[in-house]
Design a protein around this motif. Sequence first.
Motif, short mmCIF file in Angstrom:
data_model
loop_
_atom_site.label_atom_id
_atom_site.label_comp_id
_atom_site.label_asym_id
_atom_site.label_seq_id
_atom_site.Cartn_x
_atom_site.Cartn_y
_atom_site.Cartn_z
N THR A 10 47.52 39.90 40.37
CA THR A 10 46.58 40.99 40.68
C THR A 10 47.12 41.95 41.73
O THR A 10 46.50 43.00 41.96
N SER B 45 42.00 45.19 41.20
CA SER B 45 42.93 44.06 41.38
C SER B 45 42.23 42.72 41.20
O SER B 45 42.37 41.80 42.02
N ALA B 46 41.47 42.60 40.13
CA ALA B 46 40.69 41.38 39.91
C ALA B 46 40.70 40.99 38.44
O ALA B 46 40.88 41.83 37.55
N LYS C 53 37.99 38.10 52.90
CA LYS C 53 36.98 39.04 52.41
C LYS C 53 35.82 39.19 53.38
O LYS C 53 35.00 40.09 53.24
#
Length: 206
Positions: free
Chosen positions: A32, A44-45, A111
Amino acid sequence: MKLYFKPGACSLAPHIVLCWMEQPFELEPANTQDPEFVKINYMSAVPVLMTDDMGALYQTSAILRYLARLPAGEHLGPINDPVLQYQCDYWLSFFNTDVYRVMVPWFAQHKLTTDTTDAAHDAIKAAVPERIAPWLQRMDNHLASRTWYMDEHKSIVDACAFVFELWATQILPDGLSNYPHVARHFQDLNEDAGVRRALSAEGLNL
């Protein structure tokens, strides 16, 4: 179709459904962070499902609903029953918003904080088991009176649930022992032929 995946990530749910559909598809491991992958999905997932008719599809819930609208996947979805449609949408939302939000910090502390110290990351992980307990209890209560999440109908919801049940076994010191109905559902799916094919293809040995 081609499914971009990372082993054991949310992409496992559509991978399982594709195995249940018994239709040909390609499986592509995703880096990713690779600029070439970012061209496919700027977020990017995974998952990303490449289709002939619509191009690249994103977001687990949307991909699962798309697959259940295809002729080969209709038996895994709510079809035109408004009650089952609500149940399907409710549980997909429940897993991919509420449950995802409380579980993902265990795997991706960055995150939630810009603090890169081990102490900060350990504190985030330490909070996860207690935070996920109400959601697992909700799942356990639901499964106490039924085999599958959507009435007695194995569906895309069960594939989605399996991913978060798998994550729970990795997060909780006692696994799913405090949630016997969730544990039974997880074991039933772990013995399912389509699930086994998906796990094997992703190099996951449960």
